[in-house]
Design a protein around this motif. Structure first.
Motif, PDB file in Angstrom:
ATOM      1  N   ILE B 393       0.836  -1.210   0.000  1.00 35.56           N
ATOM      2  CA  ILE B 393       0.000   0.000   0.000  1.00 35.56           C
ATOM      3  C   ILE B 393       0.866   1.253   0.000  1.00 35.56           C
ATOM      4  CG2 ILE B 393      -1.902   1.185   1.174  1.00 35.56           C
ATOM      5  CD1 ILE B 393      -2.510  -1.258   2.679  1.00 35.56           C
ATOM      6  N   ALA B 394       2.156   1.099   0.277  1.00 35.90           N
ATOM      7  CA  ALA B 394       3.060   2.241   0.409  1.00 35.90           C
ATOM      8  C   ALA B 394       2.658   3.092   1.618  1.00 35.90           C
ATOM      9  CB  ALA B 394       3.091   3.083  -0.866  1.00 35.90           C
ATOM     10  N   LEU B 395       2.632   2.436   2.746  1.00 36.28           N
ATOM     11  CA  LEU B 395       2.339   3.128   3.999  1.00 36.28           C
ATOM     12  C   LEU B 395       3.460   4.129   4.284  1.00 36.28           C
ATOM     13  CD1 LEU B 395       0.176   2.641   6.316  1.00 36.28           C
ATOM     14  CD2 LEU B 395       2.047   1.524   7.528  1.00 36.28           C
ATOM     15  N   PRO B 396       3.123   5.341   4.735  1.00 35.25           N
ATOM     16  CA  PRO B 396       4.186   6.294   5.079  1.00 35.25           C
ATOM     17  C   PRO B 396       5.144   5.684   6.098  1.00 35.25           C
ATOM     18  CG  PRO B 396       2.067   7.378   5.065  1.00 35.25           C
ATOM     19  CD  PRO B 396       1.794   5.926   4.854  1.00 35.25           C
ATOM     20  N   GLY B 397       6.422   5.974   5.913  1.00 36.84           N
ATOM     21  CA  GLY B 397       7.424   5.377   6.786  1.00 36.84           C
ATOM     22  C   GLY B 397       8.067   4.170   6.151  1.00 36.84           C
ATOM     23  N   LEU B 398       7.514   3.684   5.046  1.00 37.29           N
ATOM     24  CA  LEU B 398       8.127   2.557   4.344  1.00 37.29           C
ATOM     25  C   LEU B 398       8.704   3.058   3.013  1.00 37.29           C
ATOM     26  CD1 LEU B 398       5.460  -0.202   4.992  1.00 37.29           C
ATOM     27  CD2 LEU B 398       7.464   0.409   6.343  1.00 37.29           C
ATOM     28  N   ALA B 399       9.654   2.279   2.481  1.00 38.48           N
ATOM     29  CA  ALA B 399      10.420   2.747   1.324  1.00 38.48           C
ATOM     30  C   ALA B 399       9.526   3.101   0.148  1.00 38.48           C
ATOM     31  CB  ALA B 399      11.432   1.689   0.922  1.00 38.48           C
ATOM     32  N   SER B 400       8.505   2.277  -0.105  1.00 40.18           N
ATOM     33  CA  SER B 400       7.704   2.538  -1.292  1.00 40.18           C
ATOM     34  C   SER B 400       6.920   3.842  -1.193  1.00 40.18           C
ATOM     35  CB  SER B 400       6.751   1.368  -1.559  1.00 40.18           C
ATOM     36  OG  SER B 400       6.304   0.829  -0.345  1.00 40.18           O
ATOM     37  N   PHE B 401       6.674   4.279   0.044  1.00 43.89           N
ATOM     38  CA  PHE B 401       5.946   5.538   0.191  1.00 43.89           C
ATOM     39  C   PHE B 401       6.741   6.707  -0.386  1.00 43.89           C
ATOM     40  CE2 PHE B 401       5.327   9.462   2.616  1.00 43.89           C
ATOM     41  CZ  PHE B 401       4.033   9.735   2.252  1.00 43.89           C
ATOM     42  N   VAL B 402       8.033   6.737  -0.074  1.00 47.27           N
ATOM     43  CA  VAL B 402       8.861   7.857  -0.529  1.00 47.27           C
ATOM     44  C   VAL B 402       8.785   7.979  -2.044  1.00 47.27           C
ATOM     45  CG1 VAL B 402      11.134   8.899  -0.416  1.00 47.27           C
ATOM     46  CG2 VAL B 402      10.388   7.361   1.389  1.00 47.27           C
ATOM     47  N   GLY B 403       8.929   6.851  -2.692  1.00 47.49           N
ATOM     48  CA  GLY B 403       8.902   6.860  -4.156  1.00 47.49           C
ATOM     49  C   GLY B 403       7.549   7.310  -4.682  1.00 47.49           C
ATOM     50  N   GLU B 404       6.509   6.709  -4.129  1.00 47.14           N
ATOM     51  CA  GLU B 404       5.172   7.021  -4.626  1.00 47.14           C
ATOM     52  C   GLU B 404       4.849   8.501  -4.420  1.00 47.14           C
ATOM     53  OE1 GLU B 404       2.146   3.811  -4.455  1.00 47.14           O
ATOM     54  OE2 GLU B 404       1.232   5.158  -3.000  1.00 47.14           O
ATOM     55  N   PHE B 405       5.234   8.984  -3.256  1.00 48.34           N
ATOM     56  CA  PHE B 405       4.956  10.379  -2.932  1.00 48.34           C
ATOM     57  C   PHE B 405       5.673  11.313  -3.912  1.00 48.34           C
ATOM     58  CE2 PHE B 405       6.016  14.265  -0.544  1.00 48.34           C
ATOM     59  CZ  PHE B 405       4.742  14.710  -0.302  1.00 48.34           C
ATOM     60  N   LEU B 406       6.949  11.041  -4.136  1.00 44.04           N
ATOM     61  CA  LEU B 406       7.705  11.915  -5.035  1.00 44.04           C
ATOM     62  C   LEU B 406       7.143  11.871  -6.447  1.00 44.04           C
ATOM     63  CD1 LEU B 406      11.378  11.338  -3.855  1.00 44.04           C
ATOM     64  CD2 LEU B 406      10.053  13.435  -3.706  1.00 44.04           C
ATOM     65  N   VAL B 407       6.752  10.668  -6.883  1.00 41.91           N
ATOM     66  CA  VAL B 407       6.174  10.556  -8.227  1.00 41.91           C
ATOM     67  C   VAL B 407       4.917  11.418  -8.322  1.00 41.91           C
ATOM     68  CG1 VAL B 407       4.973   9.010  -9.812  1.00 41.91           C
ATOM     69  CG2 VAL B 407       7.108   8.288  -8.751  1.00 41.91           C
ATOM     70  N   LEU B 408       4.053  11.305  -7.333  1.00 45.94           N
ATOM     71  CA  LEU B 408       2.811  12.065  -7.374  1.00 45.94           C
ATOM     72  C   LEU B 408       3.077  13.561  -7.278  1.00 45.94           C
ATOM     73  CD1 LEU B 408       0.491   9.770  -5.272  1.00 45.94           C
ATOM     74  CD2 LEU B 408       0.293  10.341  -7.687  1.00 45.94           C
ATOM     75  N   LEU B 409       4.053  13.901  -6.463  1.00 47.49           N
ATOM     76  CA  LEU B 409       4.419  15.317  -6.314  1.00 47.49           C
ATOM     77  C   LEU B 409       4.852  15.883  -7.659  1.00 47.49           C
ATOM     78  CD1 LEU B 409       4.674  17.219  -3.886  1.00 47.49           C
ATOM     79  CD2 LEU B 409       7.106  16.676  -3.831  1.00 47.49           C
ATOM     80  N   GLY B 410       5.754  15.160  -8.312  1.00 46.25           N
ATOM     81  CA  GLY B 410       6.245  15.620  -9.615  1.00 46.25           C
ATOM     82  C   GLY B 410       5.120  15.671 -10.632  1.00 46.25           C
ATOM     83  N   THR B 411       4.270  14.668 -10.624  1.00 40.90           N
ATOM     84  CA  THR B 411       3.172  14.629 -11.586  1.00 40.90           C
ATOM     85  C   THR B 411       2.225  15.796 -11.352  1.00 40.90           C
ATOM     86  OG1 THR B 411       3.334  12.235 -11.464  1.00 40.90           O
ATOM     87  CG2 THR B 411       1.420  13.125 -12.569  1.00 40.90           C
ATOM     88  N   VAL B 427      -5.820   4.497  -3.281  1.00 39.31           N
ATOM     89  CA  VAL B 427      -7.021   4.125  -2.521  1.00 39.31           C
ATOM     90  C   VAL B 427      -7.385   2.677  -2.819  1.00 39.31           C
ATOM     91  CG1 VAL B 427      -9.433   4.678  -2.118  1.00 39.31           C
ATOM     92  CG2 VAL B 427      -7.794   6.510  -2.632  1.00 39.31           C
ATOM     93  N   LEU B 428      -7.358   2.334  -4.119  1.00 42.32           N
ATOM     94  CA  LEU B 428      -7.677   0.964  -4.492  1.00 42.32           C
ATOM     95  C   LEU B 428      -6.673  -0.010  -3.888  1.00 42.32           C
ATOM     96  CD1 LEU B 428      -8.645   1.546  -8.215  1.00 42.32           C
ATOM     97  CD2 LEU B 428     -10.162   0.846  -6.370  1.00 42.32           C
ATOM     98  N   ALA B 429      -5.393   0.404  -3.841  1.00 43.92           N
ATOM     99  CA  ALA B 429      -4.368  -0.466  -3.269  1.00 43.92           C
ATOM    100  C   ALA B 429      -4.717  -0.796  -1.829  1.00 43.92           C
ATOM    101  CB  ALA B 429      -2.997   0.197  -3.358  1.00 43.92           C
ATOM    102  N   ALA B 430      -5.132   0.229  -1.107  1.00 45.56           N
ATOM    103  CA  ALA B 430      -5.520  -0.014   0.286  1.00 45.56           C
ATOM    104  C   ALA B 430      -6.639  -1.038   0.339  1.00 45.56           C
ATOM    105  CB  ALA B 430      -5.956   1.300   0.928  1.00 45.56           C
ATOM    106  N   ALA B 431      -7.581  -0.912  -0.600  1.00 44.74           N
ATOM    107  CA  ALA B 431      -8.717  -1.832  -0.593  1.00 44.74           C
ATOM    108  C   ALA B 431      -8.277  -3.264  -0.848  1.00 44.74           C
ATOM    109  CB  ALA B 431      -9.745  -1.382  -1.634  1.00 44.74           C
ATOM    110  N   TYR B 432      -7.498  -3.492  -1.925  1.00 40.07           N
ATOM    111  CA  TYR B 432      -7.169  -4.893  -2.210  1.00 40.07           C
ATOM    112  C   TYR B 432      -6.201  -5.474  -1.200  1.00 40.07           C
ATOM    113  CZ  TYR B 432      -3.022  -3.292  -4.990  1.00 40.07           C
ATOM    114  OH  TYR B 432      -1.866  -2.734  -5.413  1.00 40.07           O
TER     115      TYR B 432
END
Lengths: 513, 511
Positions: B393-411, B427-432
């Protein structure tokens, strides 16, 4: 030349030494058949064959700096010619090793004890029981080799035709001499002969038309006539088309490929190996020389023709191969597809294309020899076990042999670090250098289709369990083992370090005119 | 700069390991496994030693550079070197290999060759290192293609019941891409021969070419399709669920965690710098594919009944984020994509390894319905599984969050609408992911779960490094950012892109 005075042609025998050595050995072989006792024939013939091939190769290397037209311009001993002759000799040497194998079949070698004995007759059984071996195959084999060498170097349509026949006739016979499944083998020989004769007729007819246009059968004179009479093309284009059809028959290009699967399947595997590899080398060598030297001026006419044929050959060969259930037929269709790739190189009409085609031939020949070496080893009680499902689980039962075969399959599929990849690379490069983008795209599509059945063999060998009554891998003598080792080594080394061979080919330069 | 050929040594170590494995006695399974582990750890140690010498402030494009002529006739050389992005991905590969060897210790138990399994993994490691380190495009291509062979055998020989089908599908898909890339590669060579007189495959020389836009657009497609199949992006993804389902967990980790990154790595390294005009031209298309992939992958993941297929679709959704970050051409998003590659590699490892441990204990079934109430019988395993799910899900505090956040920020700074749609993917990721955890780990114990034993020491040991790295990089990504940023800046320079001026006050300015 003044027709009233016959001048004895000047012949540089040293330059022709390689051909002479093999030719003389072939004639000696016939004499051996007549005068040497049955028991001693095989060893004597083997010495003659291997000795003459090695001797011819040595002579070729010794004379390798020759660049001249010989025998009044009928033969060209030039860089590509020498290179291709050398390739034919090496292929013949390795092929002869496969033919000399005597341990795989419990009854003897791969050939019928006497070709004239009816299949299944008492006669045949008696001969088999007495362990007769048919040693006439060896002189036939050598005659075929001489024919190939002549075919590659001829610069005269008539000499080329004679060479074509000298090469082909022994092969028709050899194709019909399988020890096992003799009816299939004889059928193959007959088909090969009839279609081969058909293609020879095409070639001869074409030669006559070309003679009508140019007043000569010599390549250089044809080229000059083309330059002198640029407008009048109908006669010469039809003549050229018929010559090319004759040669396309020999390389097994679509739509002249129907004989290939039957002949490859019916012939004994060692003969198929030699035929598949060496005939392609010789026929492509001749085609390259004919098109580049004699018909360079018409290249705007033959290039599109070859594009279409190359595209069709790659696609049809690859698609039909998928449906095959017999491994020899599958390899036959695969070799049709491979011919299409070589045709890409031919169709470029550039020096790069010539070199790329030669490299492809080198890579393809050794892979093919290796493939048939393996096929000749996988046997059941009826001879070679060629149904693909019989190969299930070979990777478990015989990992080494299966790995060799997998390497050959990957090479044919063009996976990097095998010779087949570099071969595809150089051919595509030559084609893109002349902006033949469409052809390369077709080549890529065909490669993908082809990859499917090459990979399927690997799936069958490695990912399936052995079936009931699976064939065993017969333990070969040193002959086949060595031939297989050479093939694997060349396939891998050409894939990793192709530079020396690329250099060698490039140094050979282009055809003499 | 040092004269020690670090990358070659690093690449050769696993290969030597594979060869040594082949000559070890077939029966001594334990020794074979230990040897494999030792060699993969040796490669990891070498990576760490090498990484410490990496100079983040260097102005050179590549470090640890080596170059020897290979096929001079075609201007082909054996040239290797890494920038920050390459180094990070090499490190990912060398980290995950020992992890998977340890986790997959008992993957091969039914008489199939143990030797072969671990030898192929080590061969794969060599090729993975090489593919991230190559600076000659031909060398890259060769390794890119040859890499298929170990994976093909790993899936086809050691996978699940439908393995031959999955392996062949994977191989054919990849070959389609590979051969198109070969055609484009040769086209590139021909262009270089026309412009430079002598053709070359050297990366730096190819970046310097001035290719006309039409040619760029054609050649771009050849490379792009190969990378999009490898990554895989929608609609080239259909091989992935099958391959993931039939692979052993260890193979799946290497395949999805590392190998698939070659696709997105190739986009940053090769597509953008060599074909800048075409990249700009196709960017809307790629962004559309990426966004569709994000949403589609997540939606399909929501409907999966099989854990491994679920993780495969979720990966596809994440690959959409990575590609998005690359093709919106901002420094943040591209840095984010690189970090996301790393984070996703770790998340994939956690997901497939824990799923694998579950499966081993429940008769090999990967159907979600098999499980239930795992947290009562095997709390440690359930705990790691929860971690894996959170990582996905890329929970904040985990490595995937940093990447996802930066990607969205740039986008967001360039295409607001795209960023908003992509956010739906989270949101969907959280669901599945939560649905998966709930069905597998909570509720009443299912009959298959009863008596399930918890993780043993070896299994915990294999997961701990992944968990630690995920958390450390999630909380303190600075060291990796320092290494990656110069490389990303260089890519942005090469393609002549500048970040858009933020319309709002800069967020996360300390990045």
């Amino acid at each position: 030349m003044n027709p009233d005075v016959m001048v004895a042609p000047e012949i540089d025998y040293l330059a022709l030494l390689p051909m002479i050595i093999v030719g003389v050995a072939a004639v000696l072989g016939v004499i051996v058949e007549t005068f040497v006792g049955r028991g001693a024939r095989r060893p004597v013939q083997l010495v003659l064959v291997f000795g003459s091939l090695a001797g011819a190769f040595a002579a070729l290397v010794w004379q390798s700096s020759t660049r001249s037209l010989e025998v009044e311009g009928a033969l060209a001993i030039d860089g590509p010619g020498i290179l291709l002759m050398g390739l034919v000799l090496i292929v013949a040497f390795v092929g002869a090793m496969l033919m000399a194998e005597r341990q795989l079949d419990p009854a003897g070698d791969s050939f019928a004890p006497r070709a004239s004995a009816l299949p299944g007759s008492v006669d045949e059984r008696e001969l088999t029981k007495r362990g007769y071996l048919q040693t006439e195959v060896w002189p036939l084999f050598l005659f075929a080799v001489v024919g190939m060498m002549l075919f590659i170097t001829s610069t005269n349509l008539l000499v080329m035709f004679v060479a074509l026949e000298v090469m082909s006739l022994p092969l028709y016979l050899l194709a019909g001499m399988a020890r096992r499944r003799r009816l299939l083998s004889q059928e193959a020989a007959l088909k090969y002969f009839i279609l081969g004769a058909f293609s020879s007729a095409f070639f001869l007819f074409g030669a006559a038309l070309v003679y009508g246009f140019s007043g000569s059968v010599e390549f250089s004179a044809i080229a000059d006539a083309l330059a002198a009479k640029p407008g009048e093309t109908a006669l010469i284009v039809i003549g050229l088309a018929m010559l090319v059809v004759g040669l396309l028959f020999k390389v097994g290009a679509v739509p002249f490929h129907q004989w290939v699967p039957d002949v490859y399947q019916g012939s004994p595997a060692p003969v198929t190996a030699f035929m598949a590899a060496a005939v392609k080398v010789a026929a492509f060598g001749a085609m390259l020389r004919l098109l580049y030297v004699a018909f360079g001026g018409l290249r705007w006419d033959w290039e599109p023709l070859l594009w279409v044929v190359a595209g069709l050959t790659m696609i049809v060969g690859s698609i039909v191969a998928i449906a095959q259930t017999d491994i020899k037929r599958m390899i036959a269709y695969s070799s049709i597809a491979q011919a299409g790739f070589i045709l890409i190189g031919v169709s470029t009409a550039t020096a790069e294309g010539l070199w790329a085609s030669i490299f492809y031939l080198v890579a393809y020949s050794f892979t093919t020899l290796g493939i048939f070496a393996v096929i000749s080893m996988v046997r059941d009680s009826g001879g070679e076990a060629t149904r693909i499902e019989q190969w299930s689980g070979l990777g478990r039962t015989n990992p080494v042999i299966a790995t060799c075969f997998a390497i050959f399959m990957l090479a044919l599929a063009g996976i990097p670090l095998t010779s087949g990849f570099i071969a595809k690379f150089v051919v595509f490069e030559a084609a893109l250098a002349v902006d033949a983008v469409a052809l390369v795209i077709v080549g890529v599509i065909a490669s993908v289709i082809a990859a499917f059945f090459y990979v399927r063999i690997i799936v069958v060998m490695f990912f399936r369990d052995p079936i009931e009554g699976a064939p065993r891998v017969a333990v070969p003598s040193g002959f086949t083992t060595l031939a297989l080792s050479i093939s694997v080594a060349v396939t891998v080394i050409l894939g990793i370090l192709p530079q020396p061979v690329l250099d060698l080919i490039e140094r050979a330069g282009v055809f003499l005119r | 700069m040092t004269t020690i050929p670090w990358l070659t040594i690093l690449g050769v170590v696993p290969l030597i390991g594979a060869l040594i494995l082949l000559v070890l006695p077939r029966d001594n399974v334990r020794l074979i496994k230990q040897a494999a582990l030792v060699f993969s750890l040796a490669a990891l140690v070498l990576t760490v030693v090498m990484g410490l010498q990496f100079d983040a402030d260097s102005t050179a494009a590549f470090q640890f550079v080596e170059s020897y002529p290979w096929i001079p006739a075609f201007g082909i050389s054996y040239s290797v070197g890494v920038d920050g992005i390459g180094l990070v991905l090499v490190a990912l590969a060398t980290t995950l290999v020992p992890v998977t060897i340890l986790a997959g210790w008992n993957d091969v138990e039914d008489g199939r060759s143990v030797k072969g399994y671990f030898a192929w993994i080590l061969v794969l490691e060599t090729l993975m290192i090489g593919v991230f380190a190559a600076t000659d495009v031909f060398l890259f291509y060769v390794l890119f293609e040859v890499m298929l062979i170990p994976i093909y055998f790993l899936i086809g020989r050691y996978g699940g019941p439908n393995r031959a089908y999955a392996a062949t599908k994977f191989l054919i898909y990849s070959l389609v891409g590979g051969l198109l890339m070969l055609a484009a590669l040769i086209g590139l060579y021909v262009v270089s021969a026309q412009q430079l007189g002598q053709g070359t495959f050297d990366f730096a020389a190819l970046v310097g070419l001035d290719i006309d836009p039409t040619t760029q657009k054609i050649l771009f497609l050849g490379f792009f399709i190969a990378f999009a199949i490898k990554a895989p992006l929608w609609p080239f993804h259909t091989w992935l669920p099958d391959a993931a389902k039939e692979s052993t967990p260890a193979t799946a980790v290497l395949l999805i965690g590392v190998l698939d990154k070659v696709g997105t790595f190739g986009m940053i390294r090769y597509l953008l710098p060599i074909f800048p005009a075409a990249s700009e031209f196709y960017a809307p298309l790629v962004i559309a594919m990426a966004v569709i992939g994000i949403i589609y992958g997540a939606l399909v993941a929501l409907g999966q009944t099989d854990m491994k297929r679920l993780f495969a679709y979720s990966s596809m959704s994440h690959f959409g984020f990575i590609a998005l970050g690359i093709f919106v051409f901002t420094t943040w998003s591209m840095t984010g994509s690189t970090l996301y590659m790393l984070g996703h590699g770790l998340a994939t490892a956690a997901a497939f390894l824990t799923a694998g441990f579950l499966m081993q204990r429940a008769g090999g079934s990967s159907a979600i319905a098999t499980y239930g109430g795992v947290n009562k019988v095997a709390p440690v395993l359930a705990g790691f599984f929860l971690f894996a799910v959170m990582s996905a899900i890329a929970l904040p505090g985990l490595a995937s969050f940093v990447g996802e956040f930066l990607v969205l920020l740039g986008t967001f700074s360039r295409y607001v609408v795209v960023a908003v749609i992509a956010t739906l993917g989270i949101v969907l990721a959280a669901a599945y992911a939560l649905r998966l955890y709930q069905k597998v780990a909570t509720g009443p114990e299912s009959p298959h779960v009863e008596g399930m034993r918890d993780l043993n020491g070896r299994e915990v040991t294999s997961l701990v490094p992944v968990v630690l790295l995920t958390i450390v990089l999630g909380v303190f990504p600075a060291p990796v950012l320092d290494v990656v940023n110069p490389a990303v800046d260089r890519v942005m320079d090469t393609i002549g892109m500048t970040d858009p001026t933020p319309a709002l006050a800069p967020a996360g300015g300390d990045q």
